[in-house]
Design a protein around this motif. Sequence first.
Motif, PDB file in Angstrom:
ATOM      1  N   GLY A 129      -4.015  26.463  36.171  1.00 53.33           N
ATOM      2  CA  GLY A 129      -3.812  25.579  35.042  1.00 53.33           C
ATOM      3  C   GLY A 129      -2.353  25.273  34.795  1.00 53.33           C
ATOM      4  N   ALA A 130      -2.095  24.584  33.693  1.00 51.71           N
ATOM      5  CA  ALA A 130      -0.740  24.132  33.375  1.00 51.71           C
ATOM      6  C   ALA A 130       0.133  25.284  32.898  1.00 51.71           C
ATOM      7  CB  ALA A 130      -0.794  23.055  32.292  1.00 51.71           C
ATOM      8  N   TYR A 131       1.441  25.090  33.037  1.00 50.18           N
ATOM      9  CA  TYR A 131       2.426  26.032  32.531  1.00 50.18           C
ATOM     10  C   TYR A 131       2.309  26.141  31.006  1.00 50.18           C
ATOM     11  CZ  TYR A 131       7.157  27.546  31.122  1.00 50.18           C
ATOM     12  OH  TYR A 131       8.222  28.197  30.551  1.00 50.18           O
ATOM     13  N   PRO A 132       2.187  27.350  30.450  1.00 50.38           N
ATOM     14  CA  PRO A 132       2.043  27.508  29.003  1.00 50.38           C
ATOM     15  C   PRO A 132       3.386  27.373  28.280  1.00 50.38           C
ATOM     16  CG  PRO A 132       1.947  29.649  30.052  1.00 50.38           C
ATOM     17  CD  PRO A 132       2.011  28.634  31.163  1.00 50.38           C
ATOM     18  N   PHE A 133       3.951  26.185  28.343  1.00 49.74           N
ATOM     19  CA  PHE A 133       5.244  25.870  27.742  1.00 49.74           C
ATOM     20  C   PHE A 133       5.250  26.252  26.256  1.00 49.74           C
ATOM     21  CE2 PHE A 133       7.998  22.198  26.094  1.00 49.74           C
ATOM     22  CZ  PHE A 133       9.186  22.882  26.304  1.00 49.74           C
ATOM     23  N   LEU A 134       6.301  26.923  25.835  1.00 54.63           N
ATOM     24  CA  LEU A 134       6.555  27.417  24.476  1.00 54.63           C
ATOM     25  C   LEU A 134       5.808  28.695  24.129  1.00 54.63           C
ATOM     26  CD1 LEU A 134       6.888  24.260  22.173  1.00 54.63           C
ATOM     27  CD2 LEU A 134       8.685  25.589  23.304  1.00 54.63           C
ATOM     28  N   SER A 135       4.968  29.205  25.017  1.00 54.54           N
ATOM     29  CA  SER A 135       4.295  30.473  24.746  1.00 54.54           C
ATOM     30  C   SER A 135       5.256  31.629  24.994  1.00 54.54           C
ATOM     31  CB  SER A 135       3.056  30.638  25.629  1.00 54.54           C
ATOM     32  OG  SER A 135       2.535  31.957  25.510  1.00 54.54           O
ATOM     33  N   GLY A 136       5.712  32.252  23.927  1.00 55.79           N
ATOM     34  CA  GLY A 136       6.667  33.343  24.063  1.00 55.79           C
ATOM     35  C   GLY A 136       6.099  34.543  24.784  1.00 55.79           C
ATOM     36  N   GLY A 137       4.835  34.860  24.521  1.00 56.94           N
ATOM     37  CA  GLY A 137       4.217  36.012  25.172  1.00 56.94           C
ATOM     38  C   GLY A 137       4.086  35.819  26.667  1.00 56.94           C
ATOM     39  N   ALA A 138       3.638  34.631  27.076  1.00 58.40           N
ATOM     40  CA  ALA A 138       3.502  34.353  28.516  1.00 58.40           C
ATOM     41  C   ALA A 138       4.852  34.424  29.206  1.00 58.40           C
ATOM     42  CB  ALA A 138       2.862  32.984  28.719  1.00 58.40           C
ATOM     43  N   ALA A 139       5.873  33.821  28.602  1.00 57.38           N
ATOM     44  CA  ALA A 139       7.205  33.831  29.210  1.00 57.38           C
ATOM     45  C   ALA A 139       7.765  35.240  29.290  1.00 57.38           C
ATOM     46  CB  ALA A 139       8.143  32.930  28.410  1.00 57.38           C
ATOM     47  N   ALA A 140       7.606  36.010  28.224  1.00 59.66           N
ATOM     48  CA  ALA A 140       8.123  37.378  28.205  1.00 59.66           C
ATOM     49  C   ALA A 140       7.486  38.226  29.286  1.00 59.66           C
ATOM     50  CB  ALA A 140       7.884  37.998  26.831  1.00 59.66           C
ATOM     51  N   HIS A 141       6.178  38.155  29.414  1.00 59.64           N
ATOM     52  CA  HIS A 141       5.483  38.958  30.426  1.00 59.64           C
ATOM     53  C   HIS A 141       5.906  38.543  31.834  1.00 59.64           C
ATOM     54  CE1 HIS A 141       1.990  39.672  27.353  1.00 59.64           C
ATOM     55  NE2 HIS A 141       3.102  40.332  27.056  1.00 59.64           N
ATOM     56  N   THR A 142       6.076  37.235  32.042  1.00 57.87           N
ATOM     57  CA  THR A 142       6.467  36.735  33.355  1.00 57.87           C
ATOM     58  C   THR A 142       7.834  37.276  33.765  1.00 57.87           C
ATOM     59  OG1 THR A 142       5.237  34.698  32.912  1.00 57.87           O
ATOM     60  CG2 THR A 142       6.783  34.648  34.720  1.00 57.87           C
ATOM     61  N   VAL A 143       8.778  37.266  32.826  1.00 57.59           N
ATOM     62  CA  VAL A 143      10.121  37.763  33.107  1.00 57.59           C
ATOM     63  C   VAL A 143      10.107  39.263  33.360  1.00 57.59           C
ATOM     64  CG1 VAL A 143      12.420  38.102  32.148  1.00 57.59           C
ATOM     65  CG2 VAL A 143      11.236  35.955  31.766  1.00 57.59           C
ATOM     66  N   LEU A 144       9.522  39.997  32.444  1.00 52.59           N
ATOM     67  CA  LEU A 144       9.560  41.459  32.514  1.00 52.59           C
ATOM     68  C   LEU A 144       8.836  41.982  33.749  1.00 52.59           C
ATOM     69  CD1 LEU A 144       8.901  42.174  28.736  1.00 52.59           C
ATOM     70  CD2 LEU A 144      11.069  42.490  29.942  1.00 52.59           C
ATOM     71  N   ASP A 145       7.705  41.378  34.082  1.00 52.72           N
ATOM     72  CA  ASP A 145       6.932  41.880  35.225  1.00 52.72           C
ATOM     73  C   ASP A 145       7.599  41.568  36.557  1.00 52.72           C
ATOM     74  OD1 ASP A 145       4.893  43.202  33.859  1.00 52.72           O
ATOM     75  OD2 ASP A 145       3.780  41.346  33.538  1.00 52.72           O
ATOM     76  N   LEU A 146       8.316  40.453  36.652  1.00 50.99           N
ATOM     77  CA  LEU A 146       9.058  40.181  37.887  1.00 50.99           C
ATOM     78  C   LEU A 146      10.186  41.195  38.048  1.00 50.99           C
ATOM     79  CD1 LEU A 146       9.710  38.603  40.401  1.00 50.99           C
ATOM     80  CD2 LEU A 146      10.929  36.929  38.991  1.00 50.99           C
ATOM     81  N   ALA A 147      10.888  41.487  36.968  1.00 47.30           N
ATOM     82  CA  ALA A 147      11.950  42.496  37.043  1.00 47.30           C
ATOM     83  C   ALA A 147      11.381  43.852  37.431  1.00 47.30           C
ATOM     84  CB  ALA A 147      12.675  42.585  35.708  1.00 47.30           C
ATOM     85  N   ARG A 148      10.226  44.201  36.885  1.00 51.16           N
ATOM     86  CA  ARG A 148       9.592  45.482  37.236  1.00 51.16           C
ATOM     87  C   ARG A 148       9.154  45.502  38.695  1.00 51.16           C
ATOM     88  NH1 ARG A 148       4.947  45.809  32.786  1.00 51.16           N
ATOM     89  NH2 ARG A 148       4.921  48.082  32.946  1.00 51.16           N
ATOM     90  N   ALA A 149       8.626  44.383  39.178  1.00 49.88           N
ATOM     91  CA  ALA A 149       8.129  44.323  40.553  1.00 49.88           C
ATOM     92  C   ALA A 149       9.250  44.482  41.565  1.00 49.88           C
ATOM     93  CB  ALA A 149       7.393  42.998  40.777  1.00 49.88           C
ATOM     94  N   VAL A 150      10.418  43.946  41.245  1.00 52.21           N
ATOM     95  CA  VAL A 150      11.528  43.958  42.194  1.00 52.21           C
ATOM     96  C   VAL A 150      12.355  45.233  42.086  1.00 52.21           C
ATOM     97  CG1 VAL A 150      13.683  42.789  42.809  1.00 52.21           C
ATOM     98  CG2 VAL A 150      11.621  41.452  42.333  1.00 52.21           C
ATOM     99  N   THR A 151      12.532  45.730  40.863  1.00 56.27           N
ATOM    100  CA  THR A 151      13.349  46.927  40.674  1.00 56.27           C
ATOM    101  C   THR A 151      12.710  48.119  41.389  1.00 56.27           C
ATOM    102  OG1 THR A 151      14.142  46.143  38.536  1.00 56.27           O
ATOM    103  CG2 THR A 151      14.351  48.494  38.982  1.00 56.27           C
ATOM    104  N   GLY A 152      13.444  48.716  42.252  1.00 56.25           N
ATOM    105  CA  GLY A 152      12.942  49.857  42.995  1.00 56.25           C
ATOM    106  C   GLY A 152      12.163  49.498  44.241  1.00 56.25           C
TER     107      GLY A 152
END
Length: 375
Positions: A129-152
């Motif tokens: 589906g479409a990008y959930p533009f302006l959804s703070g929760g979706a954006a936050a999870h996307t950022v944090l989980d990418l950092a977690r996936a790459v770190t280590g």
Amino acid sequence: MTTRTGTVDEFYQAVPDDFTAPAGVLLRAREVEVTTGTGAARAWQVVYATRSAFHAPLPASGLVVAPEPDAAGGGSTLAYYPGFGGLGHHLAPSRRLGEAAVTDVSSAVAQGWIVVVPDGQGVGMTGLGAYPFLSGGAAAHTVLDLARAVTGSTEVGGASGACAIWGYGDGGRAAVMAAETQPGYAPDLDLRGVAAGAVVANPRALVADLDAGPWAGLVFAGMAGLARAYRHLPVTHLLTENGRRGLAHAETLTVAELLDTYRHIPLGTWCERREPWNDPLWRYVLAAEAAALRAPEVPVHLYHGTEDELVPIAMSRALFAEYRALGVDLSWREYDTGHAATAAAGAREALTRLNSFRLRRRTPSAATATRPSAT
């Protein structure tokens, strides 16, 4: 960087409906050509597990760029959230970085950061589906989980230890929402600080301000994005049949096409109500998307242009005041420039602040402060 536009790329195909991978897990990666101008030594496209705004599991994609292994910085990770490019899955930064992103990423790589760039939910990956533009929760999870996936990870980048987050405009909103969300959602991530420019801290106020103006396409995109994020609610109840067709069309457009197509068209044109943001259901959704509902536990650097024609500087000043009332460690900078110029003008100090943050150990408060939600 290798791109495969016009062909089916299995790397970006979504996984089955029974997808249940834990958030923050790296699912697959492939090394790609380094984007010209970034100064990176190596780059990877990645797919990782994340969560929607309401914690449904789904895959997301992104880009990882790394400096030479012996670069100063100690393998610290910088999550860089790029500006809004449109609602469609084909607009992924991991396929093609925009000019502004290349400039910012190259500056960060030159200072030893391993930079991770999330595409955003529904962008890059097909069938979500479409990008959930302006959804703070979706954006936050996307950022944090990418950092977690790459770190280590031993598969990409070699990142370990400290992490910081940076963004401007839509990216700035993602950065502060990630900072607010991190203590409860990703406490394992060693987040040290955030730099955020021109933050859309109050979407309801901005929607009313931009409606029927030259930026009206972003208002329509916001309605499409939040309808996607809150699809468990009947948020499209106000749309006319013409509005539903318009919304489906908007989901295929770049930001430039959105601005051109919907310029000066009031949002009420597509709805059964002249000011749909005053509908009780939309009032609830937009209130839930306000920033400063929780206090970040890391230092936050905010910056904004006094001549910003898109996001009024008053919005960032109000956010600064709300964060200060919550006891957040803050810094602030104003520039005598407009929206686009401030993104460039503020980048150097933003990175300086982020570099200082990564040298500081995070000292979370005993209890995260919150403020009551608006209704």
